[in-house]
Design a protein around this motif. Structure first.
Motif, mmCIF file in Angstrom:
data_model
loop_
_atom_site.group_PDB
_atom_site.id
_atom_site.type_symbol
_atom_site.label_atom_id
_atom_site.label_comp_id
_atom_site.label_asym_id
_atom_site.label_seq_id
_atom_site.Cartn_x
_atom_site.Cartn_y
_atom_site.Cartn_z
ATOM 1 N N HIS A 238 0.453 -0.509 -0.273
ATOM 2 C CA HIS A 238 -0.051 0.025 -0.151
ATOM 3 C C HIS A 238 1.151 1.401 -0.009
ATOM 4 C CE1 HIS A 238 -4.399 1.382 0.652
ATOM 5 N NE2 HIS A 238 -3.322 2.409 1.531
ATOM 6 N N ASP A 239 1.622 1.554 -0.972
ATOM 7 C CA ASP A 239 2.663 2.565 -1.020
ATOM 8 C C ASP A 239 1.858 3.177 -2.652
ATOM 9 O OD1 ASP A 239 3.961 1.322 -3.135
ATOM 10 O OD2 ASP A 239 4.946 0.389 -1.901
ATOM 11 N N PHE A 240 2.742 4.577 -3.089
ATOM 12 C CA PHE A 240 2.913 5.232 -4.191
ATOM 13 C C PHE A 240 3.543 4.541 -5.273
ATOM 14 C CE2 PHE A 240 1.229 9.103 -2.845
ATOM 15 C CZ PHE A 240 -0.213 8.733 -4.280
ATOM 16 N N SER A 241 4.819 3.635 -4.926
ATOM 17 C CA SER A 241 5.216 2.394 -5.775
ATOM 18 C C SER A 241 3.353 1.923 -6.539
ATOM 19 C CB SER A 241 6.625 1.596 -5.330
ATOM 20 O OG SER A 241 6.228 0.646 -6.357
ATOM 21 N N CYS A 242 3.124 1.510 -5.995
ATOM 22 C CA CYS A 242 1.887 0.689 -6.352
ATOM 23 C C CYS A 242 0.673 1.861 -6.635
ATOM 24 C CB CYS A 242 1.073 0.312 -4.978
ATOM 25 S SG CYS A 242 -0.569 -1.380 -6.090
ATOM 26 N N PHE A 243 0.865 2.916 -6.261
ATOM 27 C CA PHE A 243 -0.517 4.187 -7.157
ATOM 28 C C PHE A 243 0.328 4.040 -8.296
ATOM 29 C CE2 PHE A 243 -0.769 4.649 -1.911
ATOM 30 C CZ PHE A 243 -1.353 3.549 -1.865
ATOM 31 N N ASP A 244 1.240 4.477 -8.369
ATOM 32 C CA ASP A 244 1.567 5.318 -10.098
ATOM 33 C C ASP A 244 1.653 4.035 -10.484
ATOM 34 O OD1 ASP A 244 3.322 7.296 -11.237
ATOM 35 O OD2 ASP A 244 4.543 5.224 -11.491
ATOM 36 N N LEU A 245 2.178 3.081 -10.279
ATOM 37 C CA LEU A 245 1.503 1.729 -11.432
ATOM 38 C C LEU A 245 0.534 1.681 -11.951
ATOM 39 C CD1 LEU A 245 3.187 -0.417 -13.616
ATOM 40 C CD2 LEU A 245 2.319 -2.005 -11.729
ATOM 41 N N ALA A 246 -0.644 1.497 -10.953
ATOM 42 C CA ALA A 246 -1.813 1.599 -10.850
ATOM 43 C C ALA A 246 -2.359 3.107 -11.771
ATOM 44 C CB ALA A 246 -2.973 1.791 -9.549
ATOM 45 N N LEU A 247 -2.019 3.706 -11.682
ATOM 46 C CA LEU A 247 -2.369 5.369 -12.255
ATOM 47 C C LEU A 247 -1.939 5.273 -13.111
ATOM 48 C CD1 LEU A 247 -3.441 8.332 -12.773
ATOM 49 C CD2 LEU A 247 -1.053 8.768 -11.925
ATOM 50 N N LYS A 248 -0.558 4.290 -14.144
ATOM 51 C CA LYS A 248 -0.377 4.858 -15.270
ATOM 52 C C LYS A 248 -1.620 3.833 -15.873
ATOM 53 C CE LYS A 248 3.738 3.181 -18.521
ATOM 54 N NZ LYS A 248 4.976 3.044 -18.257
ATOM 55 N N LYS A 249 -1.273 2.437 -15.306
ATOM 56 C CA LYS A 249 -2.551 1.337 -16.281
ATOM 57 C C LYS A 249 -3.849 2.000 -16.316
ATOM 58 C CE LYS A 249 -0.404 -3.486 -14.175
ATOM 59 N NZ LYS A 249 -0.954 -4.196 -15.747
ATOM 60 N N ALA A 250 -4.252 2.926 -15.530
ATOM 61 C CA ALA A 250 -5.983 3.120 -15.479
ATOM 62 C C ALA A 250 -5.982 4.338 -16.592
ATOM 63 C CB ALA A 250 -6.420 3.900 -14.688
ATOM 64 N N ILE A 251 -4.739 4.808 -16.684
ATOM 65 C CA ILE A 251 -4.696 6.156 -18.028
ATOM 66 C C ILE A 251 -5.231 5.356 -19.382
ATOM 67 C CG2 ILE A 251 -3.004 7.872 -19.022
ATOM 68 C CD1 ILE A 251 -2.031 8.731 -16.346
ATOM 69 N N GLN A 252 -4.176 4.424 -19.273
ATOM 70 C CA GLN A 252 -4.298 3.350 -20.390
ATOM 71 C C GLN A 252 -5.260 3.009 -21.433
ATOM 72 O OE1 GLN A 252 -0.933 1.185 -19.551
ATOM 73 N NE2 GLN A 252 0.617 2.687 -20.674
ATOM 74 N N HIS A 253 -5.793 2.595 -19.540
ATOM 75 C CA HIS A 253 -7.212 1.247 -19.923
ATOM 76 C C HIS A 253 -8.316 2.414 -20.582
ATOM 77 C CE1 HIS A 253 -10.432 -1.675 -18.600
ATOM 78 N NE2 HIS A 253 -11.205 -0.687 -18.491
#
Length: 256
Positions: A238-253
């Motif tokens: 539960h940290d920004f390493s995970c949140f950042d990747l999630a953001l990138k994936k959401a932007i692509q999605h």
């Protein structure tokens, strides 16, 4: 382009922080993504701790990051009406200031942790306004049972795990009796929306996150309610390493 500043909110009756990230390419109209911070963050957190500016540079979306304190994006029992500010006043203000689309199909709301819960609650309470929602490592996905446990078993266990500060936050948000209300519960809201009006839901959580098992139960409940969604998981905490990747994936999605 990155901008930081304050706006005066009529709802909150005070100045409140606001950050904006725009693409580098000028357009006549942009998609809009409201990006919500977590419990210990503020309106600059996504700029400070993620690669948002890089992801946004060549896109077609303006990212708007408001301030919500530790409110869990609720109209608090003892505090400020942050849900009304975020979901009603802020969109009106931003549509008057920026060249953003007014259509729900081009309006996204996203967030991490507390902000993931806030994003789900806003999108599912106002599906006519938000066509897409991304929630990363969300808190409060099992709100009804969590508040019931506080009422029935006392607060000592909760305080030992999460701290007395969060306990006091919950009292301010939900009231001294920790009362559950359906309009605050993401799952209950999802069950009540007609299928053809549901926003597109994209959920993520790391397998090492303390909220991971809660996400699995939430996804199971969504399937049982016939609510469509996409859920992605990978080894992360539960940290920004995970949140950042999630953001990138959401932007692509969402092709933002």
């Amino acid at each position: 382009m990155r901008m930081h500043g304050t706006v005066f909110s009529q709802t909150l009756q005070m100045d409140t922080g606001l950050s904006i990230v725009t693409p580098n390419v000028l357009r006549k109209e942009y998609k809009v993504a409201y990006l919500l911070h977590g419990l210990c963050g503020n309106h600059q957190s996504w700029i400070d701790y993620s690669n948002l500016a890089e992801y946004a540079a060549e896109g077609n979306t303006i990212y708007i990051m408001p301030e919500a304190g530790r409110s869990f994006y609720c109209d608090m029992e003892y505090g400020f009406a942050y849900f009304t500010y975020i979901a009603e006043e802020l969109p009106t203000l931003c549509k008057n200031l920026f060249h953003i689309s007014a259509s729900r199909e081009n309006t996204v709301i996203m967030g991490n942790s507390m902000g993931g819960y806030g994003a789900l609650k806003c999108a599912l309470a106002k599906p006519e306004q938000y066509g897409k929602c991304a929630a990363f490592s969300s808190a409060c996905l099992d709100l009804r049972n969590g508040l019931q446990e506080l009422r029935e078993n006392g607060t000592e266990k909760f305080a030992a795990i999460f701290g007395t500060r969060l306990l006091e936050d919950f009292r301010a948000i939900f009231g001294a009796d920790f009362g559950w209300r359906p309009e605050l519960d993401a799952l209950e809201l999802a069950r009540r929306i007609p299928k053809d009006q549901l926003p597109v839901l994209y959920l993520t959580c790391g397998t090492e996150d303390g909220f991971y098992s809660e996400h699995l139960r939430f996804c199971k409940a969504l399937r049982e309610a016939d609510v469509p969604f996409v859920f992605e998981e990978w080894k992360a905490a539960h940290d920004f390493s995970c949140f950042d990747l999630a953001l990138k994936k959401a932007i692509q999605h969402f092709q933002l």
